[in-house]
Design a protein around this motif. Structure first.
Motif, PDB file in Angstrom:
ATOM      1  N   ASN A   1      -2.689  -2.117  -4.426  1.00  0.00           N
ATOM      2  CA  ASN A   1      -2.657  -0.868  -4.921  1.00  0.00           C
ATOM      3  C   ASN A   1      -3.298  -0.459  -6.370  1.00  0.00           C
TER       4      ASN A   1
ATOM      5  N   LYS B   1       3.129   1.390  -4.053  1.00  0.00           N
ATOM      6  CA  LYS B   1       2.404   2.345  -4.468  1.00  0.00           C
ATOM      7  C   LYS B   1       3.189   3.810  -4.910  1.00  0.00           C
TER       8      LYS B   1
ATOM      9  N   THR C   1       0.960  -1.219  -0.025  1.00  0.00           N
ATOM     10  CA  THR C   1       0.018   0.096  -0.064  1.00  0.00           C
ATOM     11  C   THR C   1       0.830   1.403  -0.094  1.00  0.00           C
TER      12      THR C   1
END
Length: 287
Positions: free
Chosen positions: A118, A88, A84
């Motif tokens: 993501n 990302k 995440t």
């Protein structure tokens, strides 16, 4: 090859490297590493693709390799944060700096499992999965299953709680891991939902992914089974369009591939398998 410092949205600095071609074909390949594997393992592979015209980016997740803190004990990181926040940050960098490029992502082991964390994963034209699966112990072969129960049922939680991080290198499992990453790894192996269990704890974009994926596994990868690979594609990424390729040990110069050694320079001739696939994929996108 140039060094890159990539800043995540929570202000952690990741170490990355970019391999730029002399003759640019406007195709970029991002490599998501396996658990506890330093990005240097992929340098020769990345250089090979740069020589073929690709721009290639490697990086270390926080807590690994050149993105490791001075003190591992209690360092806050997890596989979910790798997906995440860290992954990302790399996709945001690519979106900003490489508009108009054909984009590909290679996920090695956990590097494929974090794709669903993501939304930017939707930007890639195609994925390559190497040595990845739903690693639930029930999918493993008997000997590996016993090792997994002992290692992740007993040794990993005890050592991690004692030290404040998992000394994976003591057990031949790569770089030492932040405790959160180690316990996420334990979830992947001991929880029947495996990858899907981690996705329950983060934003889940796995069902948004509808691209083609080239799925490679090695004949001598002791931690990988066809059952685990199919579980990942059927249960976690059901809308991806897979093509499968089993690489036999006889195709390797040293008759050795395993879980990591596909990326060793002595297996360079195997890299043409991926190059040929991406060449075909790029032409299809252009068409």
């Amino acid at each position: 090859m140039q060094n890159l410092d990539i800043l995540t949205e929570d202000h952690y600095v990741l170490s990355a490297h970019i391999f730029e071609p002399r003759q640019n074909n406007r195709r970029i390949l991002l490599i998501n590493s396996a658990t506890g594997v330093k990005q240097q393992i992929y340098f020769s592979f990345a250089q090979f693709f740069a020589e073929k015209g690709f721009t290639v980016i490697t990086y270390d997740y926080r807590g690994i390799g050149l993105s490791k803190p001075n003190k591992m004990r209690g360092f806050p990181a997890s596989m979910r944060i790798w997906g995440t926040k860290d992954y990302k940050a790399l996709t945001s960098y690519i979106k900003t700096n490489f508009p108009g490029y054909h984009k590909f992502c290679l996920g090695h082991s956990v590097g494929a499992l974090i794709l669903g964390m993501n939304k930017d994963s939707e930007m890639f034209d195609e994925f390559i999965f190497v040595g990845t699966q739903n690693a639930f112990v029930g999918n493993l072969k008997l000997r590996t299953k016993i090792e997994a129960y002992l290692g992740f049922g007993i040794v990993q939680p005890l050592s991690t709680k004692l030290l404040g991080y998992f000394p994976a290198s003591w057990f031949g499992l790569g770089e030492s891991l932040p405790s959160g990453s180690a316990f996420d790894w334990r979830t992947l192996i001991l929880n029947k939902k495996s990858t899907n269990k981690l996705l329950e704890k983060s934003d889940d974009f796995s069902r948004n992914l509808t691209q083609k994926v080239f799925v490679i596994r090695a004949e001598d990868d002791l931690w990988l089974t066809e059952k685990g690979v199919l579980s990942l594609l059927h249960n976690t990424y059901p809308d991806l369009k897979p093509t499968y390729r089993l690489i036999k040990t006889s195709e390797s110069e040293k008759n050795e591939i395993g879980h990591i050694n596909f990326f060793r320079s002595y297996n360079k001739k195997l890299w043409k398998i991926i190059f040929t696939r991406l060449e075909e994929g790029s032409h299809n996108v252009e068409d």
